[in-house]
Each structure stands twice: as structure tokens, then as C-alpha cells.
Design an enzyme around this catalytic site. Sequence first.
Site, mmCIF file in Angstrom:
data_model
loop_
_atom_site.group_PDB
_atom_site.id
_atom_site.type_symbol
_atom_site.label_atom_id
_atom_site.label_comp_id
_atom_site.label_asym_id
_atom_site.label_seq_id
_atom_site.Cartn_x
_atom_site.Cartn_y
_atom_site.Cartn_z
ATOM 1 C CB CYS A 2 57.137 5.280 66.547
ATOM 2 S SG CYS A 2 57.510 6.731 66.660
ATOM 3 N NE ARG A 27 51.876 1.181 65.763
ATOM 4 C CZ ARG A 27 51.683 0.377 67.094
ATOM 5 N NH1 ARG A 27 51.311 -0.908 67.311
ATOM 6 N NH2 ARG A 27 52.278 1.069 68.325
ATOM 7 C CD1 TRP A 74 52.611 10.411 63.807
ATOM 8 C CD2 TRP A 74 52.907 10.807 65.799
ATOM 9 N NE1 TRP A 74 51.504 11.024 64.171
ATOM 10 C CE2 TRP A 74 51.684 11.315 65.557
ATOM 11 C CE3 TRP A 74 53.538 11.236 67.243
ATOM 12 C CZ2 TRP A 74 50.980 12.451 66.261
ATOM 13 C CZ3 TRP A 74 52.954 11.835 68.064
ATOM 14 C CH2 TRP A 74 51.605 12.526 67.592
ATOM 15 C CG ASN A 99 58.281 2.446 68.659
ATOM 16 O OD1 ASN A 99 59.137 2.897 67.540
ATOM 17 N ND2 ASN A 99 57.506 1.582 68.401
ATOM 18 N N GLY A 100 58.843 5.877 71.596
ATOM 19 C CA GLY A 100 58.816 6.557 72.876
ATOM 20 C C GLY A 100 59.678 7.883 72.885
ATOM 21 C CD GLU A 478 33.061 8.338 68.469
ATOM 22 O OE1 GLU A 478 33.905 8.904 69.265
ATOM 23 O OE2 GLU A 478 33.591 7.430 67.524
ATOM 24 C CE LYS A 482 35.590 8.445 64.913
ATOM 25 N NZ LYS A 482 35.617 8.147 66.145
ATOM 26 C CD GLU A 485 39.265 10.544 64.602
ATOM 27 O OE1 GLU A 485 40.419 10.435 64.886
ATOM 28 O OE2 GLU A 485 38.409 9.889 65.190
ATOM 29 C CG HIS A 501 22.746 27.939 78.722
ATOM 30 N ND1 HIS A 501 22.176 28.649 79.575
ATOM 31 C CD2 HIS A 501 22.136 26.921 78.809
ATOM 32 C CE1 HIS A 501 21.353 28.266 80.208
ATOM 33 N NE2 HIS A 501 20.995 27.182 79.600
ATOM 34 C CE LYS A 600 42.816 2.192 65.236
ATOM 35 N NZ LYS A 600 41.605 2.942 65.411
#
Length: 605
Positions: A2, A27, A74, A99-100, A478, A482, A485, A501, A600
Amino acid sequence: MCGIVGAVAQRNIVPVLVEGLRRLEYRGYDSCGVAVLSHGEPRRARSVARVSDLDAQVKESSLAGMTGIAHTRWATHGAPVTDNAHPIFSRDTVALVHNGIIENYESLRTMLRDKGYEFVSQTDTEVIAHLIHSMYRGDLFQTVREAVKLLHGAYAIAVIHKDQPHTVVGARQGSPLVVGVGEGENFLASDALALAGSTDRFAFLEEGDVVEIALDGVKIVDRQGLPAEREVRVVAAYGGAVELGPYRHFMQKEIFEQPRAITDTIPQGDEFTANLFGENAKDVFADIDSLLILACGTSYYSGLTAKYWLESIAKIPTQVEIASEYRYRESVPNPKALVVVISQSGETADTLAALKHAQSLGHAHTLAVCNVATSAMVRQTELAFLTHAGTEIGVASTKAFTTQLVGLFVLAVTLAKLRGRVDAKQEAAYLGQLRHLPAALNSVLALEPQIIAWSEEFARKENALFLGRGLHYPIALEGALKLKEISYIHAEAYPAGELKHGPLALVTEAMPVVTVAPNDTLLEKLKSNMQEVRARGGELYVFADADTRIVSEDGIHVIRMPEHYGALSPILHVVPLQLLAYHTACARGTDVDKPRNLAKSVTVE
Ligand code: M6R
């Protein structure tokens, strides 16, 4: 996540608010809205599409006003539908953005329902709007001060009231909020970047602050209710960040900015010195016996890479933990451990909470490796190393990761030097390698055409395995993150020795296996693991250092990297993985900079 923008001016403020939302789009959000006081009444427009749609709506309806608030949402409580989009109204009198998460919203809702308030959204936010409405006695600033005392959880809010036409009141607890100071006009935002077009003077609010912005000034009280001064700083660095230039996406731009970002992050001067981390870093570094690194996502992987450097170069025991796990488990604190939080944004809720948890357990020494100088994490740690990646817009972190690695490498060598484990010759060699990194990165970026050719193959797959060993295992992790996502291809990373294994069972002709193959001491072991894959028909896509003598043959595709780059090799090897994910996502037509469901800056738990 948000985003909030608010403004009080003597001009129509709607274009400023909408432009602020446009700057916060990166974001991640799923609805947006704006409300202004127009002829003494709150009026709003909301959209479950993009900010451009909201912009079209406000133009069509001629929404205008000199006092207003705006929001990108969001979704947490309630689906991304118009009724849940902010600004949320209470009885056409109060308009509020938030926000929150308000943890006690259910009990507050019951209490407000008993008072006759009707709820039209599924949000936790609506309770704050009604609470403020129910408590208002003619002074919005005072009302918000009283109301926030009843809220449990994390929030940043901005609120307007129809009876106070030139006032926006804000408050923060656990979510960032910044005041933008203008000439005869003032602003609020969750991120200074939102106001980059309107002012370059910012005051960063502290936890528990409540603020009133008016035409001619700003009034702040702290969590005790006492008048508070917050330093106004000039932050001019946000200008070009939201311009795409010749690139197709911000992620691509940011991948190609890495040589510059690393140049800016490498310390000036001819030595590794404790001062790079803060004034009393030398004393702190002398007092510690180990490191505890806390981070999330990509920043966690930079911590995992750093563990190898810290233990091999500085010989200092290092533990790396996912922040959201650490904060909820019963750990055994070691007051002699330096707690290192790593974060691009410096606002990630889980990492911030983990930092606070560590402090509450008695960890006195803390260090942030962070990309935002004004962030909560930098303000809440004793020491800090700032990465100079510049604003990162793409949700997928790229230049923030490689600059974090630079910062953590500098930390490892500095600690090694203080412990007498690095002599002047070795120090000069490390510095020389760091300085040459941008040029080496440019030669890796030049591999893009070959990677595009691979990405067309990958775009047709639904699964991929990534292999690495030692220092390059976190790089494989990483690379897999990438790819998943932004391209939505399921990708997993394993230390190559672990293949037999379990994960080897997944290997068939349909499984591409990306292999990170530097010419280090584990190369021969890695080659054996590659044979295990080939023997099962798996198709290998290998990023191999030029001196490894791994060649393309049936089922083995090779892209040749430069000669082995020693300890700093992970910083080079991650770049082709970023490009592979980027071009695969482009080939699949995903929204690269704003992948589905992601944000973000993850400012909620
Ligand atoms: O701002 P932070 O570095 O604290 O963010 C941590 C993660 O949310 C972030 O790295 C995330 O994993 C990225 N989307 C990865 O590309």
C-alpha cells in the site's frame, strides 16, 4: 504494498496526488483511489484497475480540490473490489487511507456497530474511519491522537474531515510516513519518492508520531503527546528513478545499472576501515564474537552468500536466519553477536520485527545493510552500511542484491583486517578486484543475446532446477527465486551434491537444469553432479567460467563467463540468472515489473 499520498495546497491537488500514486505503482497494488474536499464535501474516485484508469476517472468527473489524500491498496482484509479500495469514508464526513493491519479491528467493529455505525467494506481500515468520526469534537489532530491509542497493530494513516478544509492529519506506527515540505503547501506520503515531483525537502516521522499538515506549516507530536521536531532533510536523489529510458522494463534497466550501482557502493579510499559502518564501528567490531544475519527473500540470499565470506575470510562464526522465522522462535541470544539486518527498502515488516526482537533479547550491537538512508532499519540500528543502488522499481530485486553483496564483502574484509587475518597486500588485492568489478560486469551483460536464445526454450517449460555449490549455492537459490517470481515457472535450487538425496527423481528430458559453474575448488565435484543429470536425460544449461573446460555437447548448453573471479565471483554469476529470468518472463508475456500477488516493499507481516 500500500502507498499513501496526502496534500494541502492553494491549487487543485488532484494531479499531484495521482502523480504520487503513479510513482508508488512499482510497490505493487490491486486497487487505488483519491479523495479531496470539494466545496466542503469529501468526494472520491476509486479503481480496481491501474492508476491510469483512476486518472481517466478523475478527469472525466472533473474531481478537484485543494486538500486531499490518495492510496494504492494491496489487499489484506477483503478482496480487491471497489468497496474495499481506499479512501474509506465515514458518514460522508471523514475520509481516510491506511497502510498496515489493525489487529483489534474485530472488537472495534463490534463497539462501533453498537454505536450505530454501518460497515460497507471488509477492510480493517473502516474501523479507523468510524472511530475518528465517533470521537471527533472539532479538532481532527486531537481526535487522531486519541483514536490511535485504541489501535493495535501496524499502521500509517492520512485522514481529512469535511469541517477542516485545509488540514490533513497523519499518524504512523510500524509503517513509514514522511512529510514533504513545500512553499505554502505541504504533503504526506508513505515514501518520499511519491513526492519527488513536488518537493525535495522531507521530514521522516518517528514511530508513534501524529502529524497535522496545513498550508503554512506542520505540527508533530511524538508517542508521548509531546511536541516534536523532525529534521527536514533535502533529498534530491529521486528524480530520474522512475524514468524508463531506452529499456523495456525497470527490471532490465536495473540489471544494466549494476556496474554504476556497484561503482557507487564501493568505498572510496585505499583501505577497508571500520568507519565505513559508522563512527563507533571499530569499538563494536572489537567487542563481537559472531554475526547473526536476519533478512527476507533476495536479501536473505545475500546474507547466505556473506556467510561464506565471513567464515572463510574473517573466520567469524555467522548464522543466517529468515527474519519471519527468527522473530517467532525461541532462540538462545548471544549478546556478543552483531545482528546484521539486510534490506533493500529498510521497511520490510518481518525484518524490522526481527531486529526489534533481537534487541529485546539483549543484542546491543546492530548493523543495517540497506539501500534507503532514511529507512526505519537504518534509523533503528547502531551501525549502517548504505548501498548506493539508487531507487529500485522492479519488484524483482537485482541491483539491490549485487550492491548488498559488495557491502557484505567489505564487511568481511574489514572484520578480517581488524582480526589480523588480512595483510596489506591481500587488502590491496581485494580492493583492486572490487574496483575492476564494474568492467567485469559489463562483459557479463554483453552475454544478453545468448541468454535471450536460451530464454525462448525456458519460456515453454513449467519447471526448472538450479544447481550451485559452496559460495554459489545461494546464487542458484537467487536464480530460482528470480525465475519463479517473474515468469511463474516453478523453480527450485539445490546444492549440487544434494541432488542424489532426492531431487534427482525429478530429472527427465523435460527438466532444464541451470548450473552455476565457476572455476573454484568444487568444480570437479560439480562436474560429477552434472554427469548424474545427463545420465538421467536432463538438459543442462551451464554458466561456466571460461577456464573450466566445460564445453557444449549433446544435452549440455554452455554460456561462457569471464575467467574465474575469485571470492567475488557470485556477483558476476548472478547477473546471467537475472537476465535469464527477465527474458523468459518477457517471452511468456508476464507483467515483469509488477508480478502477480507480489509487492515491492512488504510492509505487512
Ligand atoms: O526490501 P527488502 O530487501 O527487505 O525485501 C525483502 C524481500 O521482500 C525481497 O528481496 C523480495 O524477495 C524480492 N521480490 C525478490 O526479488
